[in-house]
Design a protein around this motif. Sequence first.
Motif, PDB file in Angstrom:
ATOM      1  N   ALA A 168       0.823  -1.218   0.000  1.00  0.00           N
ATOM      2  CA  ALA A 168       0.000   0.000   0.000  1.00  0.00           C
ATOM      3  C   ALA A 168       0.853   1.263   0.000  1.00  0.00           C
ATOM      4  O   ALA A 168       0.662   2.144  -0.841  1.00  0.00           O
ATOM      5  N   VAL A 169       1.812   1.372   0.928  1.00  0.00           N
ATOM      6  CA  VAL A 169       2.570   2.629   1.011  1.00  0.00           C
ATOM      7  C   VAL A 169       3.518   2.796  -0.173  1.00  0.00           C
ATOM      8  O   VAL A 169       3.614   3.902  -0.731  1.00  0.00           O
ATOM      9  N   LEU A 170       4.184   1.739  -0.584  1.00  0.00           N
ATOM     10  CA  LEU A 170       5.106   1.875  -1.705  1.00  0.00           C
ATOM     11  C   LEU A 170       4.359   2.008  -3.031  1.00  0.00           C
ATOM     12  O   LEU A 170       4.853   2.643  -3.970  1.00  0.00           O
ATOM     13  N   GLY A 171       3.156   1.458  -3.089  1.00  0.00           N
ATOM     14  CA  GLY A 171       2.321   1.636  -4.278  1.00  0.00           C
ATOM     15  C   GLY A 171       2.007   3.101  -4.540  1.00  0.00           C
ATOM     16  O   GLY A 171       1.908   3.532  -5.692  1.00  0.00           O
ATOM     17  N   THR A 172       1.889   3.895  -3.479  1.00  0.00           N
ATOM     18  CA  THR A 172       1.625   5.327  -3.657  1.00  0.00           C
ATOM     19  C   THR A 172       2.814   6.041  -4.279  1.00  0.00           C
ATOM     20  O   THR A 172       2.667   7.143  -4.808  1.00  0.00           O
ATOM     21  N   LEU A 173       3.988   5.419  -4.233  1.00  0.00           N
ATOM     22  CA  LEU A 173       5.204   5.997  -4.821  1.00  0.00           C
ATOM     23  C   LEU A 173       5.506   5.395  -6.195  1.00  0.00           C
ATOM     24  O   LEU A 173       6.567   5.632  -6.768  1.00  0.00           O
ATOM     25  N   GLY A 174       4.570   4.592  -6.712  1.00  0.00           N
ATOM     26  CA  GLY A 174       4.740   3.997  -8.032  1.00  0.00           C
ATOM     27  C   GLY A 174       5.547   2.715  -8.052  1.00  0.00           C
ATOM     28  O   GLY A 174       5.991   2.265  -9.105  1.00  0.00           O
ATOM     29  N   ILE A 175       5.734   2.091  -6.901  1.00  0.00           N
ATOM     30  CA  ILE A 175       6.492   0.839  -6.812  1.00  0.00           C
ATOM     31  C   ILE A 175       5.512  -0.323  -6.756  1.00  0.00           C
ATOM     32  O   ILE A 175       4.561  -0.300  -5.972  1.00  0.00           O
ATOM     33  N   GLY A 176       5.738  -1.333  -7.578  1.00  0.00           N
ATOM     34  CA  GLY A 176       4.836  -2.471  -7.664  1.00  0.00           C
ATOM     35  C   GLY A 176       4.827  -3.319  -6.414  1.00  0.00           C
ATOM     36  O   GLY A 176       5.684  -3.168  -5.531  1.00  0.00           O
ATOM     37  N   PRO A 177       3.869  -4.245  -6.315  1.00  0.00           N
ATOM     38  CA  PRO A 177       3.759  -5.127  -5.149  1.00  0.00           C
ATOM     39  C   PRO A 177       5.034  -5.939  -4.939  1.00  0.00           C
ATOM     40  O   PRO A 177       5.796  -6.198  -5.868  1.00  0.00           O
ATOM     41  N   GLY A 178       5.246  -6.360  -3.691  1.00  0.00           N
ATOM     42  CA  GLY A 178       6.399  -7.167  -3.350  1.00  0.00           C
ATOM     43  C   GLY A 178       6.406  -8.488  -4.097  1.00  0.00           C
ATOM     44  O   GLY A 178       5.358  -9.105  -4.312  1.00  0.00           O
ATOM     45  N   VAL A 179       7.602  -8.916  -4.506  1.00  0.00           N
ATOM     46  CA  VAL A 179       7.787 -10.173  -5.221  1.00  0.00           C
ATOM     47  C   VAL A 179       8.370 -11.186  -4.247  1.00  0.00           C
ATOM     48  O   VAL A 179       9.403 -10.928  -3.615  1.00  0.00           O
ATOM     49  N   ALA A 180       7.699 -12.329  -4.123  1.00  0.00           N
ATOM     50  CA  ALA A 180       8.106 -13.351  -3.154  1.00  0.00           C
ATOM     51  C   ALA A 180       9.425 -14.010  -3.545  1.00  0.00           C
ATOM     52  O   ALA A 180       9.690 -14.259  -4.720  1.00  0.00           O
ATOM     53  N   ASN A 181      10.233 -14.289  -2.526  1.00  0.00           N
ATOM     54  CA  ASN A 181      11.474 -15.041  -2.670  1.00  0.00           C
ATOM     55  C   ASN A 181      11.707 -15.721  -1.323  1.00  0.00           C
ATOM     56  O   ASN A 181      12.229 -15.102  -0.397  1.00  0.00           O
ATOM     57  N   LYS A 182      11.291 -16.955  -1.206  1.00  0.00           N
ATOM     58  CA  LYS A 182      11.358 -17.725   0.040  1.00  0.00           C
ATOM     59  C   LYS A 182      10.581 -16.998   1.135  1.00  0.00           C
ATOM     60  O   LYS A 182       9.405 -16.730   0.967  1.00  0.00           O
TER      61      LYS A 182
END
Length: 126
Positions: A21-35
């Motif tokens: 939610a917070v990073l989405g407001t800055l134009g950053i996509g959702p977190g990508v899973a890695n383990k």
Amino acid sequence: MFSHVMLGTNDLEVSKKFYDAVLGTLGIGPGVANKNRYFYRSPTGSFAITTPINGAPATHGNGSTIGFAAASAAQVDAFHAAGVANGGTTCEDPPGFREGGAVKLYLAYLRDPDGNKIRASHRPAK
């Protein structure tokens, strides 16, 4: 200077919801899973959340702050609102201008669901 910043969390999915939610407001996509981690990537670096690999509880750093750059005061306000709406808590003064020496910034501080202190800031053109 940095390749990435990583914060520990005790509830990976709660933390992911907050940072999506917070990073989405800055134009950053959702977190990508890695383990047991999620990575957020931008052209200038990466931010990640993780459960501690040693199995001990995650703790926040007393006196630590992670700052995110915003393109506008409106993005700072959206960052703050999204954080509060998704399990974060406001801290310090309300979003707004701060001046120190020759620097004038529009900024907002939050604590994430694990107590980590984060900030979004915008430096307006002079």
